[in-house]
Scaffold this motif. Structure first.
Motif, short mmCIF file in Angstrom:
data_model
loop_
_atom_site.label_atom_id
_atom_site.label_comp_id
_atom_site.label_asym_id
_atom_site.label_seq_id
_atom_site.Cartn_x
_atom_site.Cartn_y
_atom_site.Cartn_z
N ARG A 40 0.84 -1.20 0.00
CA ARG A 40 0.00 0.00 0.00
C ARG A 40 0.88 1.25 0.00
N GLU A 41 1.92 1.26 0.81
CA GLU A 41 2.81 2.42 0.87
C GLU A 41 3.48 2.67 -0.49
N GLN A 42 3.92 1.60 -1.14
CA GLN A 42 4.54 1.75 -2.47
C GLN A 42 3.51 2.24 -3.49
N ALA A 43 2.28 1.74 -3.39
CA ALA A 43 1.23 2.15 -4.32
C ALA A 43 0.91 3.63 -4.17
N VAL A 44 0.79 4.10 -2.92
CA VAL A 44 0.52 5.52 -2.68
C VAL A 44 1.67 6.36 -3.21
N ASP A 45 2.90 5.94 -2.92
CA ASP A 45 4.07 6.68 -3.39
C ASP A 45 4.10 6.75 -4.92
N TYR A 46 3.81 5.62 -5.57
CA TYR A 46 3.80 5.58 -7.03
C TYR A 46 2.71 6.51 -7.59
N MET A 47 1.51 6.43 -7.00
CA MET A 47 0.41 7.28 -7.47
C MET A 47 0.77 8.76 -7.34
N GLU A 48 1.29 9.15 -6.19
CA GLU A 48 1.60 10.55 -5.94
C GLU A 48 2.73 11.06 -6.82
N THR A 49 3.74 10.23 -7.05
CA THR A 49 4.92 10.64 -7.80
C THR A 49 4.75 10.52 -9.31
N PHE A 63 -8.36 12.44 -10.89
CA PHE A 63 -8.45 11.35 -9.93
C PHE A 63 -9.28 11.81 -8.74
N ALA A 64 -10.34 11.07 -8.43
CA ALA A 64 -11.24 11.43 -7.34
C ALA A 64 -10.96 10.57 -6.13
N VAL A 65 -10.97 11.21 -4.96
CA VAL A 65 -10.91 10.48 -3.70
C VAL A 65 -12.34 10.45 -3.20
N MET A 66 -12.95 9.29 -3.25
CA MET A 66 -14.34 9.13 -2.87
C MET A 66 -14.44 8.92 -1.36
N GLY A 67 -15.50 9.44 -0.75
CA GLY A 67 -15.71 9.19 0.67
C GLY A 67 -15.63 10.45 1.50
N VAL A 68 -15.26 10.28 2.74
CA VAL A 68 -15.26 11.35 3.73
C VAL A 68 -14.13 12.33 3.47
N PRO A 69 -14.44 13.63 3.31
CA PRO A 69 -13.37 14.62 3.14
C PRO A 69 -12.43 14.61 4.34
N GLY A 70 -11.14 14.75 4.06
CA GLY A 70 -10.15 14.78 5.13
C GLY A 70 -9.62 13.41 5.50
N GLU A 71 -10.15 12.36 4.90
CA GLU A 71 -9.68 11.02 5.20
C GLU A 71 -8.29 10.84 4.61
N ARG A 72 -7.37 10.36 5.39
CA ARG A 72 -5.98 10.22 4.96
C ARG A 72 -5.78 8.94 4.17
N GLU A 73 -5.10 9.04 3.03
CA GLU A 73 -4.74 7.89 2.23
C GLU A 73 -3.45 7.26 2.74
N GLY A 74 -2.61 8.06 3.36
CA GLY A 74 -1.32 7.55 3.84
C GLY A 74 -0.22 8.02 2.92
N GLY A 75 0.98 8.15 3.46
CA GLY A 75 2.14 8.49 2.68
C GLY A 75 2.02 9.80 1.93
N GLY A 76 1.31 10.78 2.51
CA GLY A 76 1.17 12.06 1.84
C GLY A 76 0.08 12.09 0.80
N GLY A 77 -0.82 11.12 0.86
CA GLY A 77 -1.90 11.03 -0.11
C GLY A 77 -2.87 12.18 0.01
N PRO A 78 -3.82 12.24 -0.89
CA PRO A 78 -4.77 13.36 -0.90
C PRO A 78 -5.69 13.33 0.30
N GLY A 79 -6.13 14.50 0.69
CA GLY A 79 -7.11 14.59 1.76
C GLY A 79 -6.53 14.39 3.14
N GLU A 80 -5.25 14.58 3.29
CA GLU A 80 -4.62 14.36 4.59
C GLU A 80 -5.16 15.36 5.61
N ARG A 81 -5.48 14.87 6.79
CA ARG A 81 -5.97 15.76 7.85
C ARG A 81 -4.85 16.59 8.40
N GLU A 82 -5.20 17.79 8.78
CA GLU A 82 -4.22 18.71 9.38
C GLU A 82 -3.91 18.26 10.78
#
Length: 82
Positions: A40-49, A63-82
């Motif tokens: 999962r970590e490699q997949a997130v890194d690949y997607m982001e980079t 690319f859409a992140v479906m679901g709850v706004p602010g939900e963290r994908e991990g590894g710097g993914g979209p929607g990271e909570r502050e």
């Protein structure tokens, strides 16, 4: 322009005026990458980079992140909570 290898993650299109872009589900893209034996970590890194971070012209897919706004994908993914 379509994202090569992510056919299973294509969920529709985004339209604005006279432009249309492919729309992919971010999490489904991660699933595609994990099915190709990335963690999962490699997949997130690949997607982001290499996917989200790749501008390939005016037809760059969306690319859409479906679901709850602010939900963290991990590894710097979209929607990271502050």
């Amino acid at each position: 322009m379509y994202a090569e290898g992510f056919d299973d993650a294509l969920i529709g299109v985004v339209r604005r005026f006279d432009k249309t872009w492919p729309l992919y589900d971010y999490r489904k893209c991660l699933d595609v990458l994990m099915e190709a034996n990335l963690s999962r970590e490699q997949a997130v890194d690949y997607m982001e980079t290499h996917v989200i971070g790749a501008y390939v012209g005016s037809g760059t897919p969306c690319f859409a992140v479906m679901g709850v706004p602010g939900e963290r994908e991990g590894g710097g993914g979209p929607g990271e909570r502050e």
